[in-house]
Design a protein around this motif. Structure first.
Motif, PDB file in Angstrom:
ATOM      1  N   PHE A  57      55.250  30.154  39.384  1.00  5.63           N
ATOM      2  CA  PHE A  57      54.078  30.725  38.746  1.00  5.63           C
ATOM      3  C   PHE A  57      54.290  32.235  38.566  1.00  5.63           C
ATOM      4  CE2 PHE A  57      52.498  27.248  41.616  1.00  5.63           C
ATOM      5  CZ  PHE A  57      52.473  26.292  40.624  1.00  5.63           C
ATOM      6  N   THR A  58      53.885  32.747  37.419  1.00  4.44           N
ATOM      7  CA  THR A  58      54.145  34.146  37.094  1.00  4.44           C
ATOM      8  C   THR A  58      52.853  34.935  36.914  1.00  4.44           C
ATOM      9  OG1 THR A  58      54.307  33.565  34.748  1.00  4.44           O
ATOM     10  CG2 THR A  58      56.353  33.639  36.000  1.00  4.44           C
ATOM     11  N   ALA A  59      52.967  36.250  37.068  1.00  4.98           N
ATOM     12  CA  ALA A  59      51.807  37.127  36.949  1.00  4.98           C
ATOM     13  C   ALA A  59      51.499  37.421  35.484  1.00  4.98           C
ATOM     14  CB  ALA A  59      52.068  38.428  37.700  1.00  4.98           C
ATOM     15  N   VAL A  60      50.216  37.636  35.194  1.00  7.51           N
ATOM     16  CA  VAL A  60      49.792  38.073  33.858  1.00  7.51           C
ATOM     17  C   VAL A  60      48.862  39.279  34.018  1.00  7.51           C
ATOM     18  CG1 VAL A  60      50.061  35.900  32.605  1.00  7.51           C
ATOM     19  CG2 VAL A  60      47.960  36.315  33.911  1.00  7.51           C
ATOM     20  N   ASP A  61      48.819  40.103  32.976  1.00 10.38           N
ATOM     21  CA  ASP A  61      47.977  41.302  33.027  1.00 10.38           C
ATOM     22  C   ASP A  61      46.499  40.985  32.835  1.00 10.38           C
ATOM     23  OD1 ASP A  61      50.182  42.938  33.408  1.00 10.38           O
ATOM     24  OD2 ASP A  61      50.512  43.192  31.255  1.00 10.38           O
ATOM     25  N   TYR A  62      46.218  39.890  32.112  1.00  9.52           N
ATOM     26  CA  TYR A  62      44.817  39.551  31.851  1.00  9.52           C
ATOM     27  C   TYR A  62      44.257  38.696  32.991  1.00  9.52           C
ATOM     28  CZ  TYR A  62      46.672  34.957  30.427  1.00  9.52           C
ATOM     29  OH  TYR A  62      47.301  33.737  30.407  1.00  9.52           O
ATOM     30  N   ASN A  63      42.949  38.729  33.117  1.00  7.05           N
ATOM     31  CA  ASN A  63      42.277  37.878  34.111  1.00  7.05           C
ATOM     32  C   ASN A  63      41.943  36.537  33.448  1.00  7.05           C
ATOM     33  OD1 ASN A  63      40.594  36.623  35.988  1.00  7.05           O
ATOM     34  ND2 ASN A  63      39.663  38.563  36.625  1.00  7.05           N
ATOM     35  N   PRO A  64      42.453  35.417  33.985  1.00  2.00           N
ATOM     36  CA  PRO A  64      42.192  34.111  33.383  1.00  2.00           C
ATOM     37  C   PRO A  64      40.710  33.791  33.201  1.00  2.00           C
ATOM     38  CG  PRO A  64      43.950  33.924  34.998  1.00  2.00           C
ATOM     39  CD  PRO A  64      43.384  35.313  35.118  1.00  2.00           C
ATOM     40  N   ILE A  65      39.850  34.408  34.009  1.00  2.00           N
ATOM     41  CA  ILE A  65      38.423  34.116  33.893  1.00  2.00           C
ATOM     42  C   ILE A  65      37.891  34.528  32.520  1.00  2.00           C
ATOM     43  CG2 ILE A  65      37.606  36.322  34.805  1.00  2.00           C
ATOM     44  CD1 ILE A  65      36.098  32.819  35.465  1.00  2.00           C
ATOM     45  N   ASP A  66      38.557  35.473  31.869  1.00  2.00           N
ATOM     46  CA  ASP A  66      38.113  35.929  30.548  1.00  2.00           C
ATOM     47  C   ASP A  66      38.228  34.829  29.507  1.00  2.00           C
ATOM     48  OD1 ASP A  66      37.653  38.441  31.628  1.00  2.00           O
ATOM     49  OD2 ASP A  66      39.636  39.212  31.060  1.00  2.00           O
ATOM     50  N   HIS A  67      39.053  33.813  29.780  1.00  2.00           N
ATOM     51  CA  HIS A  67      39.261  32.735  28.816  1.00  2.00           C
ATOM     52  C   HIS A  67      38.595  31.430  29.251  1.00  2.00           C
ATOM     53  CE1 HIS A  67      43.073  35.259  28.263  1.00  2.00           C
ATOM     54  NE2 HIS A  67      42.253  35.548  27.265  1.00  2.00           N
ATOM     55  N   PHE A  68      37.827  31.494  30.328  1.00  2.00           N
ATOM     56  CA  PHE A  68      37.199  30.267  30.835  1.00  2.00           C
ATOM     57  C   PHE A  68      35.891  29.997  30.110  1.00  2.00           C
ATOM     58  CE2 PHE A  68      34.293  28.016  33.698  1.00  2.00           C
ATOM     59  CZ  PHE A  68      35.056  26.890  33.989  1.00  2.00           C
ATOM     60  N   ASN A  69      35.766  28.792  29.562  1.00  2.00           N
ATOM     61  CA  ASN A  69      34.507  28.403  28.909  1.00  2.00           C
ATOM     62  C   ASN A  69      34.146  26.962  29.252  1.00  2.00           C
ATOM     63  OD1 ASN A  69      36.485  27.109  27.505  1.00  2.00           O
ATOM     64  ND2 ASN A  69      35.983  27.937  25.490  1.00  2.00           N
ATOM     65  N   GLY A  70      34.415  26.586  30.502  1.00  2.00           N
ATOM     66  CA  GLY A  70      34.160  25.216  30.946  1.00  2.00           C
ATOM     67  C   GLY A  70      32.682  24.882  31.013  1.00  2.00           C
ATOM     68  N   GLU A  71      32.354  23.626  30.701  1.00  2.00           N
ATOM     69  CA  GLU A  71      30.970  23.154  30.743  1.00  2.00           C
ATOM     70  C   GLU A  71      30.626  22.630  32.140  1.00  2.00           C
ATOM     71  OE1 GLU A  71      28.841  23.412  28.298  1.00  2.00           O
ATOM     72  OE2 GLU A  71      30.283  24.221  26.859  1.00  2.00           O
ATOM     73  N   ARG A  72      29.360  22.721  32.496  1.00  2.00           N
ATOM     74  CA  ARG A  72      28.892  22.306  33.814  1.00  2.00           C
ATOM     75  C   ARG A  72      29.215  20.845  34.101  1.00  2.00           C
ATOM     76  NH1 ARG A  72      24.504  23.214  37.574  1.00  2.00           N
ATOM     77  NH2 ARG A  72      23.548  21.255  38.235  1.00  2.00           N
ATOM     78  N   ASP A  73      29.063  19.973  33.103  1.00  2.00           N
ATOM     79  CA  ASP A  73      29.273  18.550  33.358  1.00  2.00           C
ATOM     80  C   ASP A  73      30.744  18.146  33.286  1.00  2.00           C
ATOM     81  OD1 ASP A  73      29.530  18.907  30.630  1.00  2.00           O
ATOM     82  OD2 ASP A  73      28.620  16.985  30.107  1.00  2.00           O
ATOM     83  N   GLU A  74      31.631  19.091  32.946  1.00  2.00           N
ATOM     84  CA  GLU A  74      33.049  18.776  32.836  1.00  2.00           C
ATOM     85  C   GLU A  74      33.888  19.360  33.970  1.00  2.00           C
ATOM     86  OE1 GLU A  74      34.359  20.128  29.041  1.00  2.00           O
ATOM     87  OE2 GLU A  74      33.266  18.579  27.930  1.00  2.00           O
ATOM     88  N   TRP A  75      33.312  20.268  34.743  1.00  2.00           N
ATOM     89  CA  TRP A  75      34.065  20.954  35.785  1.00  2.00           C
ATOM     90  C   TRP A  75      33.388  20.810  37.143  1.00  2.00           C
ATOM     91  CZ3 TRP A  75      38.559  24.148  35.407  1.00  2.00           C
ATOM     92  CH2 TRP A  75      39.115  24.194  34.120  1.00  2.00           C
ATOM     93  N   PHE A  76      34.205  20.834  38.177  1.00  2.00           N
ATOM     94  CA  PHE A  76      33.725  20.782  39.561  1.00  2.00           C
ATOM     95  C   PHE A  76      34.473  21.843  40.361  1.00  2.00           C
ATOM     96  CE2 PHE A  76      33.007  16.612  37.798  1.00  2.00           C
ATOM     97  CZ  PHE A  76      31.785  16.217  38.321  1.00  2.00           C
ATOM     98  N   CYS A  77      33.912  22.213  41.511  1.00  2.00           N
ATOM     99  CA  CYS A  77      34.571  23.190  42.380  1.00  2.00           C
ATOM    100  C   CYS A  77      34.757  22.614  43.777  1.00  2.00           C
ATOM    101  CB  CYS A  77      33.771  24.486  42.472  1.00  2.00           C
ATOM    102  SG  CYS A  77      34.582  25.725  43.537  1.00  2.00           S
ATOM    103  N   TYR A  78      36.014  22.595  44.227  1.00  2.00           N
ATOM    104  CA  TYR A  78      36.332  22.235  45.610  1.00  2.00           C
ATOM    105  C   TYR A  78      36.465  23.545  46.385  1.00  2.00           C
ATOM    106  CZ  TYR A  78      38.593  19.947  49.599  1.00  2.00           C
ATOM    107  OH  TYR A  78      38.885  19.473  50.862  1.00  2.00           O
ATOM    108  N   PRO A  79      35.491  23.860  47.256  1.00  2.00           N
ATOM    109  CA  PRO A  79      35.589  25.089  48.045  1.00  2.00           C
ATOM    110  C   PRO A  79      36.462  24.834  49.272  1.00  2.00           C
ATOM    111  CG  PRO A  79      33.500  23.992  48.490  1.00  2.00           C
ATOM    112  CD  PRO A  79      34.239  23.122  47.510  1.00  2.00           C
ATOM    113  N   ALA A  80      37.608  25.471  49.335  1.00  2.00           N
ATOM    114  CA  ALA A  80      38.584  25.159  50.373  1.00  2.00           C
ATOM    115  C   ALA A  80      38.784  26.322  51.326  1.00  2.00           C
ATOM    116  CB  ALA A  80      39.920  24.787  49.735  1.00  2.00           C
ATOM    117  N   LEU A  81      39.039  25.970  52.576  1.00  3.87           N
ATOM    118  CA  LEU A  81      39.518  26.945  53.542  1.00  3.87           C
ATOM    119  C   LEU A  81      41.023  26.745  53.656  1.00  3.87           C
ATOM    120  CD1 LEU A  81      36.754  26.726  56.296  1.00  3.87           C
ATOM    121  CD2 LEU A  81      37.003  28.436  54.490  1.00  3.87           C
TER     122      LEU A  81
END
Length: 562
Positions: A208-232
């Motif tokens: 995996f390589t570094a990028v200058d941009y923040n990937p969050i700037d390109h995120f447009n996921g819908e609520r019913d299509e995405w889930f979050c696994y909160p991990a420790l």
């Protein structure tokens, strides 16, 4: 959108990914008659018949979904004249094939908590009742058509093989991450092992390589299509956002990283954020970015067939965690750590170090095989990734990251594989590089501060047998840092390879920041006279276990008698 995908408010099914999601909050059937009249079942029948139309000679399966459903209803109410035109054996075979068609999918039920303690306690019962309804429909139709009661029952997971409870939680969200606020967190999960899952890819490629941009700037996921696994992950808090078509990986996480509870999420800012299943990334490969303003490591993985392999999710999580460790002065360790209890009363903590295929897990298994009655117990602290850190007094301790083990089935003895079957998550079990994820230890134990008695490099390329202790710190450092091994096909590498510090997940990306920490660790280990050496595993040269077992005997002797 793929035309074969079934998508409605309460039901989602993707044939290409073999994923089915049922939202019980939007619709829930209470009996077999509601099920047979449901829109979801009709859509599923239509898809099944579409798949069968070029190969099925059955008269019933050439009639269309409306007639197929009408036939099922007629059977349920004993209306023989309305299905007598179809042969009973043909009906039975078609029902069996349809039942198997649906059960070939990974089927997940979703229930939203809505801050209800009743739902929290009963969501498993809700899912189990649905399974009972599906089985009842299948068995009722079968018995009515065949004309006699079935006397052998197989209590399979007919409706679902996993269920999740989701929840909305307010977390410390920097403004730039507001697009994530609507995505629901996984609160509780129920798996029904052995969970056999399949992906379109079975091997990880590249780093995996570094990028200058923040990937969050390109995120447009819908609520019913995405889930979050909160991990420790170790002591890092990671929010792992994944597209629903990656539920194979999302569920597998439950056997690898501890699911964080509400108290760890509410009002907190994560150390790591992963966006898994992005429509587009630069070059359509995986990247990471350090948001220095908010001190969050952000990863992105593109949506494609290749990234369905669970190794992409696991290793990106660990890359982000390891980079976080490096930037806080800790040293990521690619290896396995075990605490061994011997029959003579001694306890030793050993870290086996090396890249994929070097022989870390195999060395531990060989040690068990040659131990006779000298070993009482081997406790796994971490199986793949950990870290070395310094306490306030300048002493070194080790911690783990994962609570489970992601291992090749071929590397497990039959006893280990079968003893863990009732807890395992299996990925592509019939293919080369088949994997299983099994629980290994509890998170509290994994993140304890563990002393180190021995650190050995898993050398799979030299022809020597046994164990070798380094007397020279520079020779030791060169061996560990060069990261030589013979690749065994577990990744896209072949032949002799070198990887900086045997760790392509963090140190390779930041060698200049990692090297001073390596120097500091080696200086302290040699100062404290800790055993630093290498074990010759022979896995790159000798496929038999004889040589490795001989090396394991030397290791056992060193640990037991010194």
């Amino acid at each position: 959108m793929d035309k074969s995908i079934l998508k409605s408010e309460d039901f989602y099914l993707n044939p290409d990914r073999q994923i089915s999601i049922i939202d019980f909050n939007k619709n829930y059937v209470n009996n077999i008659f509601q099920l047979v009249n449901s829109k979801a079942l009709k859509r599923l029948v239509r898809l099944y018949l579409e798949n069968q139309k070029h190969s099925s000679p059955k008269h019933l399966e050439n009639q269309g979904a409306d007639i197929y459903i009408s036939t099922l209803k007629a059977i349920l109410v004993d209306d023989k004249p309305n299905y007598s035109q179809f042969d009973d054996d043909e009906i039975l075979q078609s029902i069996e094939d349809f039942y198997s068609f649906y059960r070939a999918y990974l089927r997940i039920s979703v229930v939203n908590l809505h801050n209800s303690s009743i739902v929290s306690k009963e969501f498993i019962d809700i899912d189990e009742k649905f399974n009972e309804i599906v089985i009842q429909l299948y068995r009722t139709i079968e018995e009515k058509v065949q004309g006699f009661k079935t006397n052998t029952f197989r209590q399979v997971n007919a409706g679902t093989n996993a269920s999740i409870l989701t929840q909305s939680i307010e977390w410390d969200t920097p403004a730039k991450y507001n697009s994530l606020k609507s995505i629901q967190f996984l609160n509780t999960m129920m798996l029904k092992p052995p969970l056999m899952m399949h992906t379109k890819s079975n091997k990880r490629e590249g780093t995996f390589t570094a990028v200058d941009y923040n990937p969050i700037d390109h995120f447009n996921g819908e609520r019913d299509e995405w889930f979050c696994y909160p991990a420790l992950i170790g002591e890092s808090l990671a929010f792992i956002y994944f597209h629903r078509d990656y539920f194979v990986s999302g569920l597998a996480l439950a056997n690898l990283f501890k699911l964080a509870d509400t108290s760890k999420i509410a009002g907190q800012k994560p150390d790591l954020i992963l966006l898994f299943g992005m429509k587009e990334t630069e070059g359509q490969v995986s990247h990471f970015h350090h948001d220095t303003e908010n001190d969050i490591w952000v990863g992105e993985v593109p949506y494609n067939d290749k990234t369905t392999y669970f190794g992409y999710m696991k290793k990106m999580c660990l890359t982000l965690h390891n980079l976080h460790m490096i930037y806080t002065g800790n040293l990521p360790i690619h290896g396995s750590m075990v605490r061994i209890s011997f029959s003579n009363g001694k306890h030793k903590t050993v870290v086996f170090f090396g890249d994929s295929g070097a022989g870390k897990s195999e060395s531990i298994e060989a040690l068990q095989e040659v131990a006779d009655d000298k070993i009482n117990n081997i406790e796994t602290i971490f199986d793949d990734m950990g870290s070395f850190s310094f306490d306030e007094n300048g002493n070194i301790y080790a911690q783990g990251t994962e609570t489970g083990a992601f291992v090749r089935l071929d590397d497990l003895s039959n006893s280990v594989a079968f003893n863990n079957m009732d807890r395992g998550v299996y990925l592509n079990p019939e293919l080369q590089n088949a994997r299983v994820i099994i629980p290994a230890n509890i998170h509290k134990r994994v993140i304890e501060h563990h002393n180190i008695d021995m650190w050995v490099y898993a050398n799979n390329y030299d022809n020597e047998i046994g164990l070798h202790r380094f007397d020279d710190i520079n020779q030791a450092k060169n061996t560990f840092v060069s990261g030589k091994r013979k690749a065994l096909g577990t990744t896209d590498e072949v032949g002799m390879t070198t990887t900086f510090f045997s760790n392509p997940f963090g140190p390779v990306q930041e060698p200049e920041k990692t090297q001073p920490i390596i120097d500091k660790v080696f200086d302290k280990l040699f100062e404290d006279n800790i055993y630093v050496g290498e074990i010759y595993t022979h896995l790159g040269n000798d496929k038999s276990k004889d040589s490795l077992n001989e090396s394991a005997k030397e290791l056992l002797n060193e640990l037991y008698n010194n």
